[in-house]
Write an enzyme that holds these catalytic residues in place. Structure first.
Site, short mmCIF file in Angstrom:
data_model
loop_
_atom_site.label_atom_id
_atom_site.label_comp_id
_atom_site.label_asym_id
_atom_site.label_seq_id
_atom_site.Cartn_x
_atom_site.Cartn_y
_atom_site.Cartn_z
N ARG A 81 -2.58 -2.15 -3.42
CA ARG A 81 -3.80 -1.36 -3.23
C ARG A 81 -3.71 -0.19 -4.20
O ARG A 81 -2.75 0.59 -4.17
CB ARG A 81 -3.87 -0.83 -1.80
CG ARG A 81 -5.01 0.13 -1.64
CD ARG A 81 -5.04 0.74 -0.26
NE ARG A 81 -6.19 1.63 -0.15
CZ ARG A 81 -6.14 2.83 0.42
NH1 ARG A 81 -5.03 3.28 0.94
NH2 ARG A 81 -7.23 3.55 0.47
N ILE A 98 -11.79 4.40 14.46
CA ILE A 98 -12.77 4.99 15.39
C ILE A 98 -13.94 4.01 15.60
O ILE A 98 -14.34 3.74 16.73
CB ILE A 98 -13.30 6.34 14.85
CG1 ILE A 98 -12.14 7.33 14.70
CG2 ILE A 98 -14.38 6.90 15.77
CD1 ILE A 98 -12.51 8.66 14.03
N LYS A 120 3.34 0.84 3.11
CA LYS A 120 2.96 -0.18 4.10
C LYS A 120 3.04 -1.51 3.40
O LYS A 120 2.59 -1.62 2.25
CB LYS A 120 1.50 0.02 4.50
CG LYS A 120 1.28 0.71 5.81
CD LYS A 120 -0.13 0.40 6.29
CE LYS A 120 -0.84 1.66 6.66
NZ LYS A 120 -2.26 1.49 6.89
N GLY A 156 -12.48 6.01 10.19
CA GLY A 156 -11.07 6.12 10.55
C GLY A 156 -10.68 7.56 10.31
O GLY A 156 -11.49 8.47 10.50
N ASN A 157 -9.44 7.79 9.86
CA ASN A 157 -9.10 9.17 9.47
C ASN A 157 -9.97 9.60 8.31
O ASN A 157 -10.43 10.72 8.25
CB ASN A 157 -7.63 9.26 9.10
CG ASN A 157 -6.80 9.65 10.29
OD1 ASN A 157 -7.23 10.47 11.10
ND2 ASN A 157 -5.63 9.05 10.42
N GLY A 158 -10.15 8.68 7.36
CA GLY A 158 -11.16 8.87 6.32
C GLY A 158 -12.40 8.10 6.76
O GLY A 158 -12.29 7.08 7.42
N ARG A 211 -8.86 10.11 19.62
CA ARG A 211 -8.43 9.85 21.01
C ARG A 211 -8.14 11.15 21.74
O ARG A 211 -8.54 11.34 22.89
CB ARG A 211 -7.18 8.97 21.02
CG ARG A 211 -7.47 7.53 20.77
CD ARG A 211 -6.22 6.78 20.46
NE ARG A 211 -5.66 7.23 19.18
CZ ARG A 211 -4.80 6.56 18.45
NH1 ARG A 211 -4.34 5.42 18.88
NH2 ARG A 211 -4.36 7.03 17.31
N ASP A 226 -7.42 13.75 15.68
CA ASP A 226 -7.33 12.43 16.29
C ASP A 226 -8.44 12.25 17.32
O ASP A 226 -8.52 13.00 18.29
CB ASP A 226 -5.95 12.28 16.95
CG ASP A 226 -5.67 10.84 17.33
OD1 ASP A 226 -6.48 10.25 18.07
OD2 ASP A 226 -4.65 10.31 16.87
N ARG A 235 -11.09 16.20 6.65
CA ARG A 235 -11.91 16.54 5.47
C ARG A 235 -13.31 16.93 5.91
O ARG A 235 -13.87 16.32 6.82
CB ARG A 235 -11.98 15.34 4.52
CG ARG A 235 -10.67 15.05 3.82
CD ARG A 235 -10.76 13.79 2.99
NE ARG A 235 -9.91 12.76 3.53
CZ ARG A 235 -9.99 11.47 3.23
NH1 ARG A 235 -10.90 11.05 2.37
NH2 ARG A 235 -9.19 10.60 3.77
N ASN A 252 0.88 -1.17 0.00
CA ASN A 252 0.00 0.00 0.00
C ASN A 252 0.91 1.22 0.00
O ASN A 252 1.48 1.59 1.02
CB ASN A 252 -0.87 -0.03 1.27
CG ASN A 252 -1.83 1.13 1.33
OD1 ASN A 252 -1.78 2.05 0.51
ND2 ASN A 252 -2.69 1.12 2.33
N GLU A 263 -8.05 -4.88 5.32
CA GLU A 263 -7.98 -4.65 3.88
C GLU A 263 -6.85 -5.47 3.24
O GLU A 263 -6.97 -5.92 2.11
CB GLU A 263 -7.78 -3.15 3.61
CG GLU A 263 -9.03 -2.35 3.91
CD GLU A 263 -8.75 -0.89 4.18
OE1 GLU A 263 -8.23 -0.59 5.28
OE2 GLU A 263 -9.05 -0.06 3.32
N HIS A 292 -12.79 3.04 0.00
CA HIS A 292 -12.81 2.09 1.13
C HIS A 292 -13.51 0.78 0.74
O HIS A 292 -14.01 0.06 1.60
CB HIS A 292 -13.57 2.66 2.36
CG HIS A 292 -12.93 3.84 3.00
ND1 HIS A 292 -13.66 4.86 3.56
CD2 HIS A 292 -11.63 4.16 3.17
CE1 HIS A 292 -12.85 5.77 4.05
NE2 HIS A 292 -11.61 5.37 3.83
P1 AMP Z 1 -7.63 4.57 10.88
O1 AMP Z 1 -7.56 5.63 9.82
O2 AMP Z 1 -8.63 3.50 10.58
O3 AMP Z 1 -6.30 4.04 11.29
O4 AMP Z 1 -8.21 5.29 12.20
C1 AMP Z 1 -7.57 6.38 12.80
C2 AMP Z 1 -8.53 7.01 13.82
O5 AMP Z 1 -8.90 6.01 14.79
C3 AMP Z 1 -7.91 8.17 14.59
O6 AMP Z 1 -8.84 9.24 14.67
C4 AMP Z 1 -7.71 7.57 15.97
O7 AMP Z 1 -7.79 8.54 16.98
C5 AMP Z 1 -8.88 6.62 16.07
N1 AMP Z 1 -8.68 5.67 17.16
C6 AMP Z 1 -7.75 4.69 17.24
N2 AMP Z 1 -7.84 4.07 18.46
C7 AMP Z 1 -8.84 4.69 19.14
C8 AMP Z 1 -9.42 4.53 20.45
N3 AMP Z 1 -8.98 3.61 21.29
N4 AMP Z 1 -10.43 5.35 20.81
C9 AMP Z 1 -10.89 6.30 19.96
N5 AMP Z 1 -10.39 6.50 18.72
C10 AMP Z 1 -9.39 5.71 18.31
#
Ligand code: AMP
Length: 414
Positions: free
Chosen positions: A98, A343, A24, A217-219, A292, A290, A248, A17, A396, A187
């Site tokens: 990917r 998320i 990755k 997630g981020n997206g 978290r 983020d 975004r 990827n 994925e 996705h």
């Molecule tokens: P991804 O793009 O799928 O890797 O997801 C990234 C997002 O997942 C970021 O906003 C992270 O803050 C969120 N995330 C990861 N672990 C946690 C958690 N334990 N609690 C809340 N959000 C999380």
């Protein structure tokens, strides 16, 4: 690859990827989904470049980290050296890439040849951040693994089953005919993977399952799946449409773009940066993209950012709930709602806040089950008598490995 081909159980696919400054990779056994080796090269082409490779061997992890302004080729050279050192090269039967945008040309994985590369290059017009980076990975792997078939698995492919009423915009039809302006969705590999897992949990064949999947997630994107196929999705011609994301904006009134340019003097580049990189959770919270960080601030009432973090997360969840509810218009029955992505898999608060708005769809979750579900666990968090609501860890890479192996088997069987 006809010399001493390993037994099926030892076949491995190298999944790549490649982003503009990162690569990755995972070495996966497609029949079990087991990862043998994973790695991440980050900040490539900068002095902060680092490359880490984890070789998962009897629970031991060997990590290599280097710091220098490396490029994609260097990262792959280090990967090849590691594969040779651990005698893994002979197990690899193909490299699966990917690729973000396959346009209307690619509804299925494909073995990469010069024609496919040309199409991926042309489609860079629709995915300028992603497709050129994917091509860098393909070229580097063709160089590093000259004897192996290279396979492209497209993020857009799963959504090619959408009907016209879902993928056309309400703009002049000639823009679709002449310039391919339409919804493509992204996705796809993630939505497909979790849909398959949900079908297992429902004990039904995938082609009999009606699902709504929220990849957060981020997206972020929401997809509606009817009889196992994507029939609508929230991301559009580009990965900017739909629900709000980390940086975004998701959907906004298109008139805002005109207003920013005509009344506030923004250039198109500034609007692009604003909507893609400075909006979403980051833009509204003025703190972070983020989840978290935002949850930590929200739960700490002494934190001066607490109120703004709460506001950003509330808008985020409400907009996702609205998207899920609107997609029920595509279905006559619904087996389950699925949460996935960083998320969706980990934030009990976000899941609770979203489902709070979905009572009319009989989506109600159990507080206890919801709180228990995180860190790679999968299962049903629905309250008694409510519609199934699954949390499913996405994978994925496994989809890319599995689809590459299948394509290869079909090609070799021809
Ligand atoms: P991804 O793009 O799928 O890797 O997801 C990234 C997002 O997942 C970021 O906003 C992270 O803050 C969120 N995330 C990861 N672990 C946690 C958690 N334990 N609690 C809340 N959000 C999380």
């Amino acid at each position: 690859m006809n010399k001493a081909t390993p037994p099926l159980s030892e076949h491995a696919i190298l999944v790549i990827n490649c982003g503009s400054s990162s690569v990755k990779f995972s070495l996966i056994r497609p029949h079990t989904g087991q990862s043998i080796l994973t790695g991440l090269a980050e900040c490539l082409l900068t002095p902060q470049a680092s490359i880490k490779i984890n070789y998962i061997d009897k629970d031991e992890k060997h990590i290599t980290a280097l710091n220098a302004p490396y490029d994609h080729q260097t990262a792959l050279t280090l990967l090849v050296e590691t594969l040779i050192a651990h005698k893994l090269v002979s197990e690899i039967i193909a490299v699966g890439h990917r690729v973000v945008h396959g346009g209307e040309q690619h509804a299925k994985p494909v073995i990469i040849d010069e024609k496919v590369k040309k199409t991926i290059k042309q489609l860079a017009q629709l995915a300028p951040l992603h497709n050129p980076a994917n091509l860098i990975g393909i070229n580097a792997c063709q160089h590093a693994f000259a004897n192996l078939p290279q396979i492209a698995v497209f993020d857009t492919a799963f959504h090619q089953s959408m009907p016209k009423k879902a993928y056309l915009y309400g703009i002049p039809y000639s823009l679709y005919q002449e310039h391919a302006i339409r919804r493509y969705g992204f996705h796809g590999t993630s939505h497909y993977f979790v849909a398959k897992q949900a079908a297992n949990l429902l004990k039904k064949p995938l082609n009999q399952c009606d699902l709504i999947s929220a990849h957060l997630g981020n997206g972020c994107s929401v997809t509606v799946i009817k009889n196992g196929e994507s029939v609508d999705t929230s991301l559009g011609m580009t990965p900017l449409e739909g629900v709000m994301m980390g940086t975004r904006s998701g959907d906004i009134d298109a008139g805002i773009v005109i207003h920013l340019v005509e009344q506030l003097g923004y250039t198109i580049e500034q609007v692009d940066t604003l909507l893609n990189k400075q909006s979403g959770l980051l833009g509204l919270s003025e703190l972070s993209n983020d989840c978290r960080t935002l949850e930590t601030a929200m739960f700490d009432e002494n934190n001066p950012d607490s109120a703004q973090a709460t506001l950003a997360l509330s808008v985020f969840c409400y907009r996702i709930a609205k998207s899920i509810a609107s997609f029920s218009a595509s279905l006559t029955s619904l087996d389950a709602l699925i949460f996935t992505g960083g998320i969706g898999e980990n934030s009990a608060w976000v899941r609770k806040e979203i489902t709070k708005h979905l009572g009319l769809l009989n989506i109600n979750i159990s507080e206890e089950k919801n709180n228990e579900m995180c860190f790679g666990t999968s299962g049903n968090i629905a309250a008694d008598n409510a519609r199934a609501c699954y949390v499913i860890a996405t994978n994925e890479e496994w989809v890319i490995a599995e689809q590459s192996a299948k394509l290869l088997a079909n090609t070799q069987g021809e």
